[in-house]
Design an enzyme around this catalytic site. Sequence first.
Site, short mmCIF file in Angstrom:
data_model
loop_
_atom_site.label_atom_id
_atom_site.label_comp_id
_atom_site.label_asym_id
_atom_site.label_seq_id
_atom_site.Cartn_x
_atom_site.Cartn_y
_atom_site.Cartn_z
N GLU A 194 19.75 35.49 36.81
CA GLU A 194 18.81 36.47 37.38
C GLU A 194 18.50 37.55 36.35
O GLU A 194 18.68 38.76 36.61
CB GLU A 194 19.34 37.06 38.70
CG GLU A 194 19.41 36.04 39.80
CD GLU A 194 19.59 36.61 41.21
OE1 GLU A 194 19.78 37.83 41.36
OE2 GLU A 194 19.53 35.81 42.17
N GLU A 321 20.75 28.78 43.47
CA GLU A 321 21.27 29.65 44.54
C GLU A 321 20.30 29.55 45.71
O GLU A 321 19.11 29.81 45.56
CB GLU A 321 21.39 31.11 44.10
CG GLU A 321 22.54 31.36 43.15
CD GLU A 321 22.74 32.84 42.81
OE1 GLU A 321 22.42 33.71 43.66
OE2 GLU A 321 23.19 33.11 41.69
#
Length: 515
Positions: A194, A321
């Site tokens: 991320e 995810e």
Amino acid sequence: MKFVSTAAAIAVALATVSVHSATTVTIETNAPGAVIHRNIYGQFMEHLGRGIYEGIWVGEDSDIPNTKGYRKDVVKALKELQVPLLRWPGGCFADEYHWQDGIGPRDKRKKTVNTTWGGVIDDNRFGTHEFMEFAEMLGAEVYINGNLGTGTPQEMAAWLEYMTSDSDSTLANLRRANGRKQPWKVDYFAVGNESWGCGGTMRPEYYADLYKHYATFLKTPADNQPVMIASGGHTEITDWTRTLLEQVPDVWSVRMQAISHHYYTLPTGDWETHGKALNFPASEWFSTMWQTLRMETFIKENIAIMDELDPDNKVGFYVDEWGTWFDAEEGDNPGFLYQQNSLRDALVAALNLNLFHKYARRIQMTNIAQMVNVLQAMILTDKEKMVLTPTYHVFKMYIPFQDATSLPVELKDAPVLTQGDKSIPAISASAAIAKDGNTYLALANTDPDKVQEIVLDAGKLRSASGELLTADAMDAHNTFAKPNALVPTPYKVKAKDGRLTIKLPAKSVMVVRLK
Ligand code: AHR
């Protein structure tokens, strides 16, 4: 051969019976699609709350029954789930993790602050050796997420050398001194996590430059080269996918074989108030299904860019995810992301898995977040107690899909559910020919009230048998006191007059083998 099934859609809701237009389900057995990579069933385990400490690792001196520090009940349950892949150590945690803190004698390891997740002290009892040993116990492949945010290229390269080198180097010898003679196989390696957010708040262009910079120095033995993963976008974002494919060349050791993408299901769609895990309003059953099914648009839009810039399908799209994210349990540290898991989670899992099967050509890995005690977990623990969640049961029911060959499924005129200006299909389906040679069909009924009656009228079908997960309450779940409140039940139906009829209860997930 073509299996044509008709969801006659005779909707039976308690005492009322209403008739919908028929739904046709076509399984194209003559036009097999991509192989459903078993790593679509990958699991994510982060240093977060009780995900690893207590959930997996209790230490050799614990009163909780364990094998070399790993809790026995959890290992047994995970073995039965045939977990193909483990991602570790994060998540956001990965970009603050310094691997040297987690090697050597456990009582001498550094104590560090887990600044992202609850500010608790991590005494690093669980490090590289413990993770690798755990993966070996489960027979799972490993996916290591490297630290780009606060680490250097030298630190990242050294970690890979420590794990993979069979040479006489100081790092390889340090690994041996710490108890591991042979190098480990590192199957997958990611450069940051991320990076648009907790991994460094970067622009995709800046990250693309850093990816090239770091990857240039990540050299491993020729027979031990991990699949290299770049940190991509999230939700509806596509510019990370485009920028990475345009700006990362295949030169030197700069390999980019996959781009990761994250998407979580929030019932409200609002990061301030996600919505409750249990006792939620009926409107949040629908909104949770709707939010989940947005995943298809995100996948399609990213894959369209990949098909344009990578027409030979060399780069994978990994949803590494995904899962539900509810309000944290009251009384728990909000940074631990512990939440209950209900029948609604089971539906979310089935909807996502059916989508991943459909786009298996590009999606060769996904990781549900997270495996134990965090977000949409397989397993919940409370000290010595353990309970399997409805999501665990769905993953188990779907095992035949691991490494199966996907079969296109067409749903025509499926009943549609509407809330305000939003609509969702009542039926989600996927099919595949498994390694055992049998054809499997997975079905989910998102309608909280109505049965779907599905008629399979393909001439040669004799029976459908498998398992069904359903309950009366939308938030039916298992607790430590009642661990088997919601478990799959056997389902079997035989053809009658040449027709096979499946009654799919309201709010249910079913996997059947077609004969
Ligand atoms: O899974 C919890 C967190 O969600 C991960 O650490 C992060 O990558 C994402 O934002």
